[in-house]
Design a protein around this motif. Structure first.
Motif, PDB file in Angstrom:
ATOM      1  N   GLY A 127       0.642  -1.324  -0.015  1.00 60.47           N
ATOM      2  CA  GLY A 127       0.148  -0.197  -0.182  1.00 60.47           C
ATOM      3  C   GLY A 127       0.898   1.265   0.203  1.00 60.47           C
ATOM      4  N   ALA A 128       2.232   1.164   0.369  1.00 61.26           N
ATOM      5  CA  ALA A 128       2.956   2.255   0.493  1.00 61.26           C
ATOM      6  C   ALA A 128       4.573   1.858  -0.394  1.00 61.26           C
ATOM      7  CB  ALA A 128       3.510   2.733   1.936  1.00 61.26           C
ATOM      8  N   SER A 129       4.570   0.505  -0.345  1.00 59.39           N
ATOM      9  CA  SER A 129       5.672   0.159  -1.205  1.00 59.39           C
ATOM     10  C   SER A 129       5.712  -1.076  -1.748  1.00 59.39           C
ATOM     11  CB  SER A 129       7.030   0.254  -0.185  1.00 59.39           C
ATOM     12  OG  SER A 129       6.810  -0.635   0.928  1.00 59.39           O
ATOM     13  N   ALA A 130       6.585  -1.412  -2.905  1.00 60.63           N
ATOM     14  CA  ALA A 130       6.432  -2.595  -3.523  1.00 60.63           C
ATOM     15  C   ALA A 130       6.919  -3.712  -2.600  1.00 60.63           C
ATOM     16  CB  ALA A 130       7.270  -2.453  -4.871  1.00 60.63           C
ATOM     17  N   ILE A 131       6.061  -4.900  -2.635  1.00 61.48           N
ATOM     18  CA  ILE A 131       6.721  -5.922  -1.765  1.00 61.48           C
ATOM     19  C   ILE A 131       7.868  -6.697  -2.266  1.00 61.48           C
ATOM     20  CG2 ILE A 131       6.012  -8.333  -1.551  1.00 61.48           C
ATOM     21  CD1 ILE A 131       4.056  -6.686  -0.071  1.00 61.48           C
ATOM     22  N   ASN A 132       8.656  -6.724  -1.243  1.00 64.07           N
ATOM     23  CA  ASN A 132       9.978  -7.420  -1.701  1.00 64.07           C
ATOM     24  C   ASN A 132      10.045  -9.229  -1.157  1.00 64.07           C
ATOM     25  OD1 ASN A 132      11.561  -5.177  -1.851  1.00 64.07           O
ATOM     26  ND2 ASN A 132      11.171  -4.749   0.157  1.00 64.07           N
ATOM     27  N   THR A 133      10.195  -9.908  -2.249  1.00 67.17           N
ATOM     28  CA  THR A 133       9.673 -11.239  -2.275  1.00 67.17           C
ATOM     29  C   THR A 133      10.949 -12.098  -2.424  1.00 67.17           C
ATOM     30  OG1 THR A 133       8.168 -13.080  -2.884  1.00 67.17           O
ATOM     31  CG2 THR A 133       8.883 -11.343  -4.561  1.00 67.17           C
ATOM     32  N   LEU A 134      11.018 -13.412  -1.789  1.00 66.48           N
ATOM     33  CA  LEU A 134      12.045 -14.190  -1.948  1.00 66.48           C
ATOM     34  C   LEU A 134      11.515 -15.122  -3.082  1.00 66.48           C
ATOM     35  CD1 LEU A 134      12.995 -15.070   1.806  1.00 66.48           C
ATOM     36  CD2 LEU A 134      14.264 -13.808   0.082  1.00 66.48           C
ATOM     37  N   ASN A 135      10.307 -15.433  -3.315  1.00 62.68           N
ATOM     38  CA  ASN A 135       9.901 -16.117  -4.688  1.00 62.68           C
ATOM     39  C   ASN A 135      10.192 -17.510  -4.339  1.00 62.68           C
ATOM     40  OD1 ASN A 135       8.613 -14.108  -6.443  1.00 62.68           O
ATOM     41  ND2 ASN A 135      10.738 -13.395  -6.665  1.00 62.68           N
ATOM     42  N   LEU A 136       9.934 -18.146  -3.141  1.00 62.69           N
ATOM     43  CA  LEU A 136      10.166 -19.479  -2.738  1.00 62.69           C
ATOM     44  C   LEU A 136       9.213 -20.579  -3.100  1.00 62.69           C
ATOM     45  CD1 LEU A 136      11.494 -18.758   0.965  1.00 62.69           C
ATOM     46  CD2 LEU A 136      12.860 -18.871  -1.085  1.00 62.69           C
ATOM     47  N   ASN A 137       9.829 -21.660  -3.272  1.00 58.90           N
ATOM     48  CA  ASN A 137       8.751 -22.972  -3.413  1.00 58.90           C
ATOM     49  C   ASN A 137       8.667 -23.844  -2.358  1.00 58.90           C
ATOM     50  OD1 ASN A 137      11.312 -24.556  -3.600  1.00 58.90           O
ATOM     51  ND2 ASN A 137      11.293 -24.665  -5.741  1.00 58.90           N
ATOM     52  N   ARG A 138       9.417 -23.332  -1.180  1.00 60.14           N
ATOM     53  CA  ARG A 138       9.412 -24.231   0.090  1.00 60.14           C
ATOM     54  C   ARG A 138       9.657 -23.080   1.385  1.00 60.14           C
ATOM     55  NH1 ARG A 138      14.148 -28.495   1.117  1.00 60.14           N
ATOM     56  NH2 ARG A 138      16.029 -26.993   0.884  1.00 60.14           N
ATOM     57  N   VAL A 139       9.130 -23.328   2.424  1.00 61.00           N
ATOM     58  CA  VAL A 139       9.272 -22.445   3.519  1.00 61.00           C
ATOM     59  C   VAL A 139       9.316 -23.361   4.729  1.00 61.00           C
ATOM     60  CG1 VAL A 139       7.050 -21.986   3.890  1.00 61.00           C
ATOM     61  CG2 VAL A 139       8.678 -20.384   4.891  1.00 61.00           C
ATOM     62  N   PHE A 140      10.389 -23.292   5.684  1.00 62.39           N
ATOM     63  CA  PHE A 140      10.292 -24.032   6.818  1.00 62.39           C
ATOM     64  C   PHE A 140       9.802 -23.126   8.132  1.00 62.39           C
ATOM     65  CE2 PHE A 140      13.761 -25.626   4.272  1.00 62.39           C
ATOM     66  CZ  PHE A 140      13.737 -27.046   4.555  1.00 62.39           C
ATOM     67  N   VAL A 141       8.742 -23.785   8.565  1.00 61.66           N
ATOM     68  CA  VAL A 141       7.756 -22.721   9.582  1.00 61.66           C
ATOM     69  C   VAL A 141       8.059 -23.537  11.018  1.00 61.66           C
ATOM     70  CG1 VAL A 141       5.852 -22.115  10.540  1.00 61.66           C
ATOM     71  CG2 VAL A 141       6.335 -21.822   8.009  1.00 61.66           C
ATOM     72  N   ILE A 142       8.403 -22.663  12.067  1.00 63.47           N
ATOM     73  CA  ILE A 142       8.475 -23.339  13.169  1.00 63.47           C
ATOM     74  C   ILE A 142       7.165 -22.732  14.005  1.00 63.47           C
ATOM     75  CG2 ILE A 142       9.695 -23.048  15.363  1.00 63.47           C
ATOM     76  CD1 ILE A 142      12.468 -22.526  13.915  1.00 63.47           C
ATOM     77  N   ALA A 143       6.317 -23.589  14.480  1.00 62.50           N
ATOM     78  CA  ALA A 143       5.137 -23.235  15.161  1.00 62.50           C
ATOM     79  C   ALA A 143       4.742 -24.278  15.881  1.00 62.50           C
ATOM     80  CB  ALA A 143       3.996 -23.420  13.945  1.00 62.50           C
ATOM     81  N   THR A 144       4.201 -23.756  17.012  1.00 62.41           N
ATOM     82  CA  THR A 144       3.785 -24.633  18.260  1.00 62.41           C
ATOM     83  C   THR A 144       2.220 -24.392  18.689  1.00 62.41           C
ATOM     84  OG1 THR A 144       4.365 -22.893  19.860  1.00 62.41           O
ATOM     85  CG2 THR A 144       6.167 -24.548  19.285  1.00 62.41           C
ATOM     86  N   GLY A 145       1.918 -24.889  19.803  1.00 61.70           N
ATOM     87  CA  GLY A 145       0.513 -24.936  20.152  1.00 61.70           C
ATOM     88  C   GLY A 145       0.064 -23.259  20.521  1.00 61.70           C
ATOM     89  N   SER A 146       1.236 -22.419  20.731  1.00 60.76           N
ATOM     90  CA  SER A 146       1.156 -20.991  20.810  1.00 60.76           C
ATOM     91  C   SER A 146       1.062 -20.276  19.716  1.00 60.76           C
ATOM     92  CB  SER A 146       2.178 -20.461  21.784  1.00 60.76           C
ATOM     93  OG  SER A 146       2.266 -21.108  22.948  1.00 60.76           O
ATOM     94  N   SER A 147       1.268 -20.969  18.370  1.00 64.64           N
ATOM     95  CA  SER A 147       1.094 -20.306  17.262  1.00 64.64           C
ATOM     96  C   SER A 147      -0.774 -20.587  16.766  1.00 64.64           C
ATOM     97  CB  SER A 147       1.668 -21.014  16.003  1.00 64.64           C
ATOM     98  OG  SER A 147       3.269 -21.065  16.440  1.00 64.64           O
ATOM     99  N   ALA A 148      -1.151 -19.397  16.523  1.00 63.63           N
ATOM    100  CA  ALA A 148      -2.423 -19.461  16.137  1.00 63.63           C
ATOM    101  C   ALA A 148      -3.014 -18.315  15.207  1.00 63.63           C
ATOM    102  CB  ALA A 148      -3.406 -19.106  17.694  1.00 63.63           C
ATOM    103  N   SER A 149      -4.556 -18.323  14.772  1.00 57.22           N
ATOM    104  CA  SER A 149      -4.787 -17.555  14.024  1.00 57.22           C
ATOM    105  C   SER A 149      -4.189 -17.037  12.529  1.00 57.22           C
ATOM    106  CB  SER A 149      -5.666 -16.217  14.654  1.00 57.22           C
ATOM    107  OG  SER A 149      -4.386 -15.622  15.351  1.00 57.22           O
TER     108      SER A 149
END
Length: 489
Positions: free
Chosen positions: A315-337
């Protein structure tokens, strides 16, 4: 805070009309006796009848629940406490997350990350089979009161002002009106928690703002540039800082990303869309999510409004993207919504390798409602003068669900990890350090080094609540499409 839903301004005419006599005509909403002391209850019923996702499943919210205004007034007068009226009468049985706040201004401030805080984030667990409670430090806000004290991640506490924490007193001692308290610290030996003599005094500071980007750095893993982002809440007020972090990742030549959301309880839906775009790409023809509302609202919305696509701009600047085809996400029971939303929204396009534990399972979004019937009860910061001065209650009800491009949305039991690994209270490690266990496990997958490191958990972190859940924002995921936002932008 951004304005909500310009296209809904006409809903007041459609849904909030009232009859001139005591009978309620088809399509009208009931109107209480103006002499009755039911201002808060009337607001709650009207707002929930219009917006609540499960409106059709709650008998007392049915459009034909009342035959007359007198019957409606009598119903409201039967509930003298607005809080119990909201929680005990208006909520659907399966709703775990809708909430009310007696001061809407506190709620609105929390959506921007503003709160009273000492900067200490912690989990709370039970000591053995007792009702006694211990706390363990997860991380500390930079430039906070806690950051100036002798306390760090991985430390334990059991007392506040000399009083043992229990399931009955922890809320008042840690999250009550006391702006200053002293923690009594503890140690763990052979999985046994023991008090020690160390004490740490902390003071909550008004109007503290947490930068949700705790760590953003590029690691060199055997010649592979790996971006590591420790991201702790989806706050739209930090969208530009988030985009700047990805600009640095791109400049560093990162080809892999570890997105650490282990403590992230959620926040802005639009910020989740922007983050997903920074990871996957800026193809604005690719669907990110589609909204599902209650029947009466769904029928009022266009397909363009119901669909959100990946973004090319903040909305204010162009998105800087990594253009990835995979991502490693660390998430637990405290990760929500919103944390889960990013994972689910990316899944049709990106290989999401989830390391950690099953997430919380909060797949509904909410909006902020206040007593402003002229704006269909939707909070807008430029209408403060239109909010009923005699009613300060604010509601944050669940109003819809988001499904991804494959149509999947049913993860109320949480998202199951690809690689299961919990935090070890005896070896919490340093966040961002390559030897911190959860990050190390992700880096092992990236490097393909094989099972050379022992990831055995000696004392699993099992929190029944945390400091982040005890804030006004809780684990809320809120819809905040800015005024004039084009879904294909």
């Amino acid at each position: 805070m951004n304005k909500y839903f310009l296209l809904f301004l006409g809903l007041s005419l459609s849904f909030l009309s009232c009859s001139d006599d005591d009978g309620i005509r088809n399509g009208d909403t009931p109107d209480p006796d103006p002499t009755a002391d039911v201002t808060a209850q009337n607001f709650m019923w009207q707002a929930m009848n219009l917006w609540y996702f499960w409106q059709g499943d709650v008998n007392d919210l049915a459009d034909d629940r009342f035959a007359s205004n007198a019957e409606y007034t009598e119903f409201l007068e039967g509930y003298t406490d607005p809080e119990s009226f909201f929680y005990d009468t208006l909520l659907y049985g399966e709703d775990r997350f809708s909430f009310a706040n007696e001061d809407y201004s506190e709620l609105v401030s929390s959506l921007s990350g503003i709160s009273q805080s000492n900067g200490l984030e912690f989990g709370l667990g039970l000591i053995g089979d007792t009702n006694n409670v211990f706390g363990y430090v997860q991380y500390i806000w930079p430039d906070s009161d806690a950051s100036t004290r002798d306390i760090q991640r991985g430390e334990f506490f059991t007392r506040v002002d000399g009083v043992q924490l229990t399931v009955d007193n922890y809320s008042n001692l840690l999250f009550g009106d006391n702006s200053t308290y002293t923690l009594g610290m503890a140690t763990v030996t052979n999985n046994t928690i023991s008090d020690n003599a160390k004490e740490v005094t902390l003071t909550k500071i008004e109007n503290q703002i947490e930068d949700p980007i705790l760590i953003a750095e590029t690691l060199d893993v055997n010649g592979t540039k790996v971006a590591y982002l420790m991201y702790n809440r989806f706050l739209s007020s930090f969208n530009e800082e988030l985009n700047a972090a990805f600009a640095q990742f791109v400049a560093d030549g990162a080809t892999e990303l570890v997105l650490d959301m282990r403590y992230n309880p959620g926040g802005s839906v639009n910020t989740s869309r922007l983050l997903a775009s920074m990871i996957y790409g800026t193809n604005t023809n690719d669907l990110y999510i589609r909204q599902r509302w209650n029947d009466k609202i769904q029928a009022q919305l266009s397909e363009d409004y119901l669909t959100d696509y990946f973004a090319s701009s903040t909305g204010a600047s162009a998105i800087n993207t990594l253009n990835l085809n995979r991502v490693f996400v660390i998430a637990t029971g405290s990760s929500a919504s919103a944390s889960e939303l990013v994972m689910n929204g990316l899944a049709p396009y990106v290989d999401v390798i989830h390391i950690g534990e099953t997430t919380r399972g909060k797949n509904e979004f909410s909006i902020t409602l206040v007593d402003d019937s002229g704006n269909s009860f939707i909070y807008s910061d430029d209408r403060e003068g239109q909010i009923n001065a005699n009613n300060s209650w604010g509601l944050q009800p669940l109003v819809g669900r988001n499904e991804n491009a494959d149509g999947f949305y049913d993860y109320t039991s949480g998202l199951v990890p690809t690689i299961e690994l919990g935090e070890d209270l005896t070896n919490m490690g340093v966040l961002g350090d390559v030897n911190e266990p959860l990050l190390a496990r992700a880096l092992q997958e990236i490097s393909g080094a094989g099972a050379k490191k022992d990831f055995t958990v000696q004392m699993k972190a099992e929190a029944f609540t945390s400091s982040r859940i005890q804030t006004p924002l809780k684990d809320n995921m809120y819809l905040d499409k800015p005024l004039g936002l084009n879904p294909e932008q």
